[in-house]
Design an enzyme around this catalytic site. Structure first.
Site, PDB file in Angstrom:
ATOM      1  N   HIS A  97      -4.413   0.573  -0.726  1.00  0.00           N
ATOM      2  CA  HIS A  97      -3.845   1.474   0.284  1.00  0.00           C
ATOM      3  C   HIS A  97      -3.545   2.855  -0.326  1.00  0.00           C
ATOM      4  CE1 HIS A  97      -1.522   2.696   3.771  1.00  0.00           C
ATOM      5  NE2 HIS A  97      -0.489   2.972   2.991  1.00  0.00           N
TER       6      HIS A  97
ATOM      7  N   ASN B 188       2.981   9.569   8.020  1.00  0.00           N
ATOM      8  CA  ASN B 188       1.571   9.171   8.071  1.00  0.00           C
ATOM      9  C   ASN B 188       0.635  10.241   7.516  1.00  0.00           C
ATOM     10  OD1 ASN B 188       2.252   6.735   9.314  1.00  0.00           O
ATOM     11  ND2 ASN B 188       2.246   7.681  11.341  1.00  0.00           N
TER      12      ASN B 188
ATOM     13  N   LYS C 117      12.888   8.822   3.052  1.00  0.00           N
ATOM     14  CA  LYS C 117      12.461   7.879   4.094  1.00  0.00           C
ATOM     15  C   LYS C 117      13.643   7.508   4.977  1.00  0.00           C
ATOM     16  CE  LYS C 117       9.546   4.373   5.668  1.00  0.00           C
ATOM     17  NZ  LYS C 117       8.440   3.475   5.504  1.00  0.00           N
TER      18      LYS C 117
ATOM     19  N   GLU D 227       2.150   7.455  -2.599  1.00  0.00           N
ATOM     20  CA  GLU D 227       3.206   7.584  -1.573  1.00  0.00           C
ATOM     21  C   GLU D 227       4.312   8.515  -2.083  1.00  0.00           C
ATOM     22  OE1 GLU D 227       2.963   6.495   1.456  1.00  0.00           O
ATOM     23  OE2 GLU D 227       1.744   4.671   1.464  1.00  0.00           O
TER      24      GLU D 227
ATOM     25  N   ARG E 155       9.009  10.613  12.697  1.00  0.00           N
ATOM     26  CA  ARG E 155       8.572   9.579  11.734  1.00  0.00           C
ATOM     27  C   ARG E 155       7.071   9.671  11.449  1.00  0.00           C
ATOM     28  NH1 ARG E 155      10.572   3.329  11.043  1.00  0.00           N
ATOM     29  NH2 ARG E 155       9.151   2.853   9.351  1.00  0.00           N
TER      30      ARG E 155
ATOM     31  N   ARG F  30      13.408 -15.963  17.617  1.00  0.00           N
ATOM     32  CA  ARG F  30      13.630 -14.625  18.218  1.00  0.00           C
ATOM     33  C   ARG F  30      14.352 -13.667  17.276  1.00  0.00           C
ATOM     34  NH1 ARG F  30      14.843 -17.849  22.794  1.00  0.00           N
ATOM     35  NH2 ARG F  30      13.013 -17.944  24.136  1.00  0.00           N
TER      36      ARG F  30
ATOM     37  N   HIS G  28      -2.813   9.378   6.348  1.00  0.00           N
ATOM     38  CA  HIS G  28      -3.063   7.974   6.685  1.00  0.00           C
ATOM     39  C   HIS G  28      -4.158   7.789   7.738  1.00  0.00           C
ATOM     40  CE1 HIS G  28       0.402   7.248   4.247  1.00  0.00           C
ATOM     41  NE2 HIS G  28       0.521   5.981   4.589  1.00  0.00           N
TER      42      HIS G  28
ATOM     43  N   LYS H 142       9.333  -1.251   9.569  1.00  0.00           N
ATOM     44  CA  LYS H 142       8.018  -1.552  10.148  1.00  0.00           C
ATOM     45  C   LYS H 142       7.534  -2.861   9.541  1.00  0.00           C
ATOM     46  CE  LYS H 142       5.941   2.856  11.425  1.00  0.00           C
ATOM     47  NZ  LYS H 142       4.843   3.802  11.132  1.00  0.00           N
TER      48      LYS H 142
ATOM     49  N   HIS I 225      -6.409   5.050   6.426  1.00  0.00           N
ATOM     50  CA  HIS I 225      -6.551   3.726   7.052  1.00  0.00           C
ATOM     51  C   HIS I 225      -8.001   3.452   7.430  1.00  0.00           C
ATOM     52  CE1 HIS I 225      -2.107   3.000   8.415  1.00  0.00           C
ATOM     53  NE2 HIS I 225      -2.331   2.580   7.186  1.00  0.00           N
TER      54      HIS I 225
ATOM     55  N   GLU J 235       9.353   5.876  15.700  1.00  0.00           N
ATOM     56  CA  GLU J 235       8.216   6.807  15.643  1.00  0.00           C
ATOM     57  C   GLU J 235       7.872   7.420  16.993  1.00  0.00           C
ATOM     58  OE1 GLU J 235       5.230   5.637  12.731  1.00  0.00           O
ATOM     59  OE2 GLU J 235       3.750   6.807  13.814  1.00  0.00           O
TER      60      GLU J 235
HETATM   61  P1  NAD Z   1       0.537  -5.933  -2.299  1.00  0.00           P
HETATM   62  O1  NAD Z   1       1.717  -6.420  -1.627  1.00  0.00           O
HETATM   63  O2  NAD Z   1      -0.787  -6.544  -1.953  1.00  0.00           O
HETATM   64  O3  NAD Z   1       0.741  -6.027  -3.861  1.00  0.00           O
HETATM   65  C1  NAD Z   1      -0.298  -5.628  -4.715  1.00  0.00           C
HETATM   66  C2  NAD Z   1      -0.676  -6.716  -5.720  1.00  0.00           C
HETATM   67  O4  NAD Z   1       0.280  -6.696  -6.770  1.00  0.00           O
HETATM   68  C3  NAD Z   1      -0.670  -8.115  -5.169  1.00  0.00           C
HETATM   69  O5  NAD Z   1      -1.708  -8.839  -5.772  1.00  0.00           O
HETATM   70  C4  NAD Z   1       0.677  -8.688  -5.632  1.00  0.00           C
HETATM   71  O6  NAD Z   1       0.625 -10.075  -5.782  1.00  0.00           O
HETATM   72  C5  NAD Z   1       0.844  -8.003  -6.960  1.00  0.00           C
HETATM   73  N1  NAD Z   1       2.213  -7.771  -7.360  1.00  0.00           N
HETATM   74  C6  NAD Z   1       3.245  -7.354  -6.588  1.00  0.00           C
HETATM   75  N2  NAD Z   1       4.322  -7.103  -7.332  1.00  0.00           N
HETATM   76  C7  NAD Z   1       3.984  -7.404  -8.608  1.00  0.00           C
HETATM   77  C8  NAD Z   1       4.674  -7.327  -9.846  1.00  0.00           C
HETATM   78  N3  NAD Z   1       5.920  -6.852  -9.926  1.00  0.00           N
HETATM   79  N4  NAD Z   1       4.020  -7.740 -10.963  1.00  0.00           N
HETATM   80  C9  NAD Z   1       2.743  -8.161 -10.896  1.00  0.00           C
HETATM   81  N5  NAD Z   1       2.020  -8.226  -9.763  1.00  0.00           N
HETATM   82  C10 NAD Z   1       2.643  -7.838  -8.641  1.00  0.00           C
HETATM   83  O7  NAD Z   1       0.325  -4.341  -2.069  1.00  0.00           O
HETATM   84  P2  NAD Z   1       1.319  -3.128  -1.832  1.00  0.00           P
HETATM   85  O8  NAD Z   1       0.569  -1.942  -2.275  1.00  0.00           O
HETATM   86  O9  NAD Z   1       2.674  -3.376  -2.358  1.00  0.00           O
HETATM   87  O10 NAD Z   1       1.462  -3.096  -0.247  1.00  0.00           O
HETATM   88  C11 NAD Z   1       0.366  -2.778   0.573  1.00  0.00           C
HETATM   89  C12 NAD Z   1       0.706  -3.207   1.970  1.00  0.00           C
HETATM   90  O11 NAD Z   1       1.849  -2.477   2.420  1.00  0.00           O
HETATM   91  C13 NAD Z   1      -0.382  -2.928   2.970  1.00  0.00           C
HETATM   92  O12 NAD Z   1      -0.567  -4.065   3.759  1.00  0.00           O
HETATM   93  C14 NAD Z   1       0.157  -1.782   3.813  1.00  0.00           C
HETATM   94  O13 NAD Z   1      -0.311  -1.807   5.140  1.00  0.00           O
HETATM   95  C15 NAD Z   1       1.634  -2.064   3.756  1.00  0.00           C
HETATM   96  N6  NAD Z   1       2.483  -0.904   4.012  1.00  0.00           N
HETATM   97  C16 NAD Z   1       3.481  -1.051   4.908  1.00  0.00           C
HETATM   98  C17 NAD Z   1       4.326  -0.007   5.175  1.00  0.00           C
HETATM   99  C18 NAD Z   1       5.480  -0.192   6.105  1.00  0.00           C
HETATM  100  O14 NAD Z   1       6.161   0.796   6.426  1.00  0.00           O
HETATM  101  N7  NAD Z   1       5.754  -1.391   6.534  1.00  0.00           N
HETATM  102  C19 NAD Z   1       4.155   1.218   4.505  1.00  0.00           C
HETATM  103  C20 NAD Z   1       3.121   1.334   3.575  1.00  0.00           C
HETATM  104  C21 NAD Z   1       2.275   0.261   3.327  1.00  0.00           C
HETATM  105  N1  GLY Z   2       4.886   4.078   6.139  1.00  0.00           N
HETATM  106  C1  GLY Z   2       5.056   4.753   7.400  1.00  0.00           C
HETATM  107  C2  GLY Z   2       6.341   4.427   8.085  1.00  0.00           C
HETATM  108  O1  GLY Z   2       7.132   3.641   7.622  1.00  0.00           O
HETATM  109  O2  GLY Z   2       6.582   4.939   9.139  1.00  0.00           O
END
Ligand code: NAD
Ligand code: GLY
Length: 360
Positions: A265, A245, A227, A185, A241, A121, A248, A143, A252, A237
């Site tokens: 992304h 987006n 942020k 971003e 917030r 939990r 997005h 998030k 998306h 949100e």
């Molecule tokens: P990712 O986590 O898939 O990383 C991209 C690639 O780079 C992967 O293959 C990873 O293994 C590699 N990698 C990561 N760090 C590295 C480093 N320092 N050196 C070498 N390789 C490295 O992609 P991302 O773009 O970081 O994240 C995308 C995800 O984030 C999506 O799922 C998206 O929905 C999510 N997201 C979430 C929020 C949120 O607020 N929670 C906001 C924006 C995006």
């Molecule tokens: N990336 C959008 C949020 O965190 O709200």
């Protein structure tokens, strides 16, 4: 090192940004008074590069440390991988006071955050983001979540980390395509909140592309401040917030119809932001000059700004936009810009207007 505070009452935390921070993770977790046992959740690309250093720091600070490695890429954000993580946490005998360290990009952060939010939990977790996108966006704000076949991020929780540690040195090994996706971003923060930041990104794009240390540290810190400010006002949100987006809704949907993985992304939301800027010019008074500046900046970052879609793909795009979380009472709502640095959320946009923006 720069510190940004996320002010959320009892759930407040710091974002630390700088060089050489990975080897300090143990000491920092000790300062937070976290329990003695922890698990690093990382992926198969990041693990071999950085897990040893993080684990050594945690062990040196007296923590019993386990490493859980998942596949790299969006597919890891699934119910089955969540289940595997739970099993491994149980096997490592993690307890309520134990904690999770998310070491990786946004995928690992979203997955590990959701695992931490739900295991027993809820146990504490620390974000150690290693992509530019994760450092300026996904690791901050709480998030967490995973994907379903029906759509992206459809299961999740708002669950704040106890600390975010952005070690800029980790970006040295990040592939250039992934780095440029993170710039999408960064540009977004300029458009939605801070015209001066947008000006600076225009001025310093060459330095940013070279990962110039001081420029990068200052820009990452400013994005985290924005942020933190937005999340501090609207954690879950219910209003403001939503401005995060920008671009997005279409972004998306592009990710969904092209199969997750074809567009990163950041690439998808680059196209989405340019389309949103064009819709903003029609509907919200954004000047054509600002649309041109926005389009040009994404191009200079090496990001795509348009997509060619057949009519069948376009129908799929609209269907995908309708299952997005931003749909309310069946209506697709957009964030639109009045000018660079100033946006409004919850704006109704017609299908014709979206089509015109995609055709332009
Ligand atoms: P990712 O986590 O898939 O990383 C991209 C690639 O780079 C992967 O293959 C990873 O293994 C590699 N990698 C990561 N760090 C590295 C480093 N320092 N050196 C070498 N390789 C490295 O992609 P991302 O773009 O970081 O994240 C995308 C995800 O984030 C999506 O799922 C998206 O929905 C999510 N997201 C979430 C929020 C949120 O607020 N929670 C906001 C924006 C995006
Ligand atoms: N990336 C959008 C949020 O965190 O709200």
């Amino acid at each position: 090192m720069q510190t940004v505070k996320v002010a959320l009452g009892a759930r407040s935390y710091s974002i630390e940004i700088g060089s050489g921070l990975l080897s300090t993770v143990g000491k920092r977790c000790q300062n937070l008074g976290l329990g003695k046992r922890c698990a690093i959740i990382t992926d198969r690309r990041v693990g071999p590069l950085y897990a040893k250093k993080a684990a050594a720091s945690l062990k040196q600070a007296g923590f019993e440390t386990n490493i859980i490695t998942v596949a790299a890429g969006e597919k890891a954000k699934s119910l089955s991988v969540v289940g595997q993580c739970y099993d491994q946490l149980a096997a490592c005998r993690l307890e309520r006071k134990s904690f999770v360290v998310a070491l990786g990009g946004g995928v690992v952060g979203d997955l590990a955050g959701f695992v931490a939010a739900s295991y027993l939990r809820g146990i504490p977790f620390v974000q150690v983001p290693t992509t530019l996108l994760a450092q300026v966006d996904s690791s901050v704000g709480g998030k967490t979540g995973i994907n379903l076949k029906a759509g992206k991020n459809l299961v999740g929780a708002f669950y704040q980390p106890r600390l975010v540690l952005c070690d800029l040195d980790t970006l040295r090994t990040l592939p250039s395509r992934e780095y440029r996706a993170g710039l999408a971003e960064i540009i977004k923060y300029g458009i939605i909140y801070d015209a001066a930041l947008f000006d600076r990104i225009e001025r310093d794009m060459t330095l940013l592309l070279k990962k110039h240390p001081r420029t990068l540290a200052e820009v990452v810190a400013r994005c985290c401040e924005i942020k933190a400010d937005v999340v501090g006002q609207d954690e879950t949100e219910s209003g403001l917030r939503a401005i995060l987006n920008f671009g997005h809704t279409i972004g998306h949907a592009i990710e969904a119809i092209s199969g997750y993985g074809k567009f990163l992304h950041g690439e998808a939301i680059s196209i989405g932001q340019v389309a949103a800027a064009k819709i903003s010019a029609e509907q919200s008074g954004l000047s054509e000059e600002d649309v041109a500046r926005i389009t040009q900046l994404f191009k200079r970052a090496g990001l795509p700004t348009k997509i060619k879609l057949s009519s069948a793909q376009r129908a799929k795009l609209f269907a995908a936009m309708k299952v997005d979380k931003k749909v309310s009472a069946g209506e697709i709502k957009f964030v639109l810009a009045r000018k660079i640095g100033r946006v409004d959320f919850g704006q109704k946009v017609s299908a014709d207007s979206i089509n015109r923006a995609l055709d332009a």
